[in-house]
Motif scaffolding. Sequence first.
Motif, mmCIF file in Angstrom:
data_model
loop_
_atom_site.group_PDB
_atom_site.id
_atom_site.type_symbol
_atom_site.label_atom_id
_atom_site.label_comp_id
_atom_site.label_asym_id
_atom_site.label_seq_id
_atom_site.Cartn_x
_atom_site.Cartn_y
_atom_site.Cartn_z
ATOM 1 N N THR A 188 10.638 6.346 0.335
ATOM 2 C CA THR A 188 9.724 7.176 0.805
ATOM 3 C C THR A 188 9.817 7.989 2.029
ATOM 4 N N VAL A 189 10.269 7.081 3.014
ATOM 5 C CA VAL A 189 10.542 7.442 4.381
ATOM 6 C C VAL A 189 11.701 8.617 4.494
ATOM 7 N N VAL A 190 12.684 8.170 3.477
ATOM 8 C CA VAL A 190 13.716 9.065 3.571
ATOM 9 C C VAL A 190 13.248 10.752 3.321
ATOM 10 N N ASP A 191 12.376 10.548 1.906
ATOM 11 C CA ASP A 191 11.800 11.789 1.616
ATOM 12 C C ASP A 191 10.803 12.550 2.538
ATOM 13 N N THR A 192 10.098 11.791 3.313
ATOM 14 C CA THR A 192 9.242 12.138 4.261
ATOM 15 C C THR A 192 9.911 12.897 5.233
ATOM 16 N N ALA A 197 0.686 -1.226 -0.040
ATOM 17 C CA ALA A 197 -0.030 0.130 0.016
ATOM 18 C C ALA A 197 0.870 1.148 0.083
ATOM 19 N N ILE A 198 1.949 1.228 0.792
ATOM 20 C CA ILE A 198 2.645 2.317 0.906
ATOM 21 C C ILE A 198 3.448 2.637 -0.252
ATOM 22 N N SER A 199 4.015 1.409 -1.027
ATOM 23 C CA SER A 199 4.734 1.792 -2.399
ATOM 24 C C SER A 199 3.757 2.242 -3.195
ATOM 25 N N ALA A 200 2.582 1.445 -3.506
ATOM 26 C CA ALA A 200 1.635 1.804 -4.392
ATOM 27 C C ALA A 200 1.186 3.358 -4.454
ATOM 28 N N VAL A 201 0.980 3.952 -3.339
ATOM 29 C CA VAL A 201 0.621 5.513 -3.025
ATOM 30 C C VAL A 201 1.694 6.259 -3.261
ATOM 31 N N SER A 202 3.060 5.819 -2.990
ATOM 32 C CA SER A 202 4.194 6.670 -3.263
ATOM 33 C C SER A 202 4.463 6.652 -4.682
ATOM 34 N N VAL A 227 0.729 -5.717 -9.083
ATOM 35 C CA VAL A 227 0.055 -5.380 -7.696
ATOM 36 C C VAL A 227 0.175 -4.027 -7.376
ATOM 37 N N LEU A 228 1.323 -3.362 -7.454
ATOM 38 C CA LEU A 228 1.526 -1.896 -7.214
ATOM 39 C C LEU A 228 0.978 -1.059 -8.280
ATOM 40 N N ILE A 229 0.891 -1.449 -9.428
ATOM 41 C CA ILE A 229 0.163 -0.859 -10.470
ATOM 42 C C ILE A 229 -1.411 -0.686 -10.456
ATOM 43 N N ARG A 230 -1.971 -2.076 -10.007
ATOM 44 C CA ARG A 230 -3.469 -1.767 -9.579
ATOM 45 C C ARG A 230 -3.876 -1.199 -8.394
ATOM 46 N N LEU A 231 -3.000 -1.156 -7.403
ATOM 47 C CA LEU A 231 -3.414 -0.664 -6.189
ATOM 48 C C LEU A 231 -3.115 1.055 -6.393
ATOM 49 N N GLY A 232 -2.117 1.490 -7.093
ATOM 50 C CA GLY A 232 -2.049 2.887 -7.544
ATOM 51 C C GLY A 232 -3.261 3.351 -8.155
#
Length: 468
Positions: free
Chosen positions: A272-276, A42-47, A121-126
């Motif tokens: 994602t965490v580093v950028d945040t 989920a976190i990867s897809a939204v990112s 999976v990431l494409i579908r969730l995104g």
Amino acid sequence: MQQRSFLRYFMGLALPVILQQLLAHLLAMSDTIMLGAFSEDAISAVSVANKYFFIYNLVIFGLSNGVGLFISQYHGALQKENENRTLRFGLRLCVYTAIIFMVILLVFPSFIMSLFVKNEVLIRLGNVYNDIVVFSYLPYALAQMMGVGYRVIAQPRIPMYAGCLSFLLNIVLNYALIFGHFGFPSLGVAGAGIATLCSRIVEALFLCAVALRKESEFYLLTAYTRFSLREKYKIAQRAIPLVCNEFIWSLGLSLIFMNYCAVDERYIPALTVVDTIASMIYVAFSGCSAVTGVVIGNDLGAGKLKQAKLDAKKMIRIGLSIYIVGCALILCTSPIAPFLFSLQGESRHMAMQLLMIKACITWTQGYSETIYYILRAGGDTRSVLCIDGLFTCFGPLLLSTLCARVLHIPMLWMFAIVEGSSIFKIFIATWFYRKETWLKNLTERKHDLHETRNITEKKSTSMYQKCE
């Protein structure tokens, strides 16, 4: 101008902007934390899905701030009608831009996601997330233009209040819709999208409602003649290079992220965490950037060129100090920060190492970014394009492409090389700053400049003294 008066004025403008940016970044952080607790997919897809919005966001940023530099200078020159006409012109441009980006995302959702990742999976969730968030693009554009308008006329509290309202609503809806609390179903990624859509609509409605009050600085219901083609060209001449800069810069960063993904998609959560976390430095710096635009823009609009030079030097010192302190804090907290985001194993260890590298290099941005805002306030948007967008393409982007596609360097070394290239930006920014092509009044013809300066000085005291 006394130092104490300047600092009081600085804090009065900076604190509301800092608070608003803090809420925005806490919101992004809470999204990351909640989605990380839901699943790493989920976190990867939204990112990844947000990379398209990142480009759109910075195009709107460039457009609204390009228009905003004229609002600021018209405000400093006490030209109320032109100030309002410029805002309306900016609102129309932002609406047209939002519609273009919305159509592209609605027509090519899977293609856009596949540019960054190949995981189905990431494409579908995104796509689930983007199908909802795309309808927030229009209210977001309106809110950004209105927010810039209020900030450049030294009224940052209004967009701050709108940001607070948006933040609180988003947090509550995220908690309810992602995990299924308060009787709502657990929607996961879709819940995060709905929360984002609702909060952006509410923020835009709040800002527009404030602008419709009788005591508002902006008169949205008052009839004004529209700008002539010549006047539109004058604004576009300054705004277009800024929009191009933001588009090139955001596209460059997105392509850099794509190169990181090509090295190893497993480290998307760590990146994602580093950028945040690293973006929290910008929260403090955002106050300095806002004050830079207001102070320099108003100085130049009032014809006070010598004062603008003195204020620019103060802004550079403040901006650099903020970044140095922020980097020191990130370096000290890097061993424990990744634990807050539920990262496990290699992702957590990689996030720690990347944070340390980021903290050792990012301080350079305090200098170059302040110069960016000084040049922008003076309408020197071509120099802005050179030190920001074009530098990103021929510096970090070029290096990341070579590391990922040709040399196949491991993630850690690649990250250090790409981040380290920002050191050279200091020298480029200094060269453009010392040219002083930003030191000019955009609101008056040359033969009217002396008269405008006299009128401004008679009608108002120093803007710093008003705070006393």
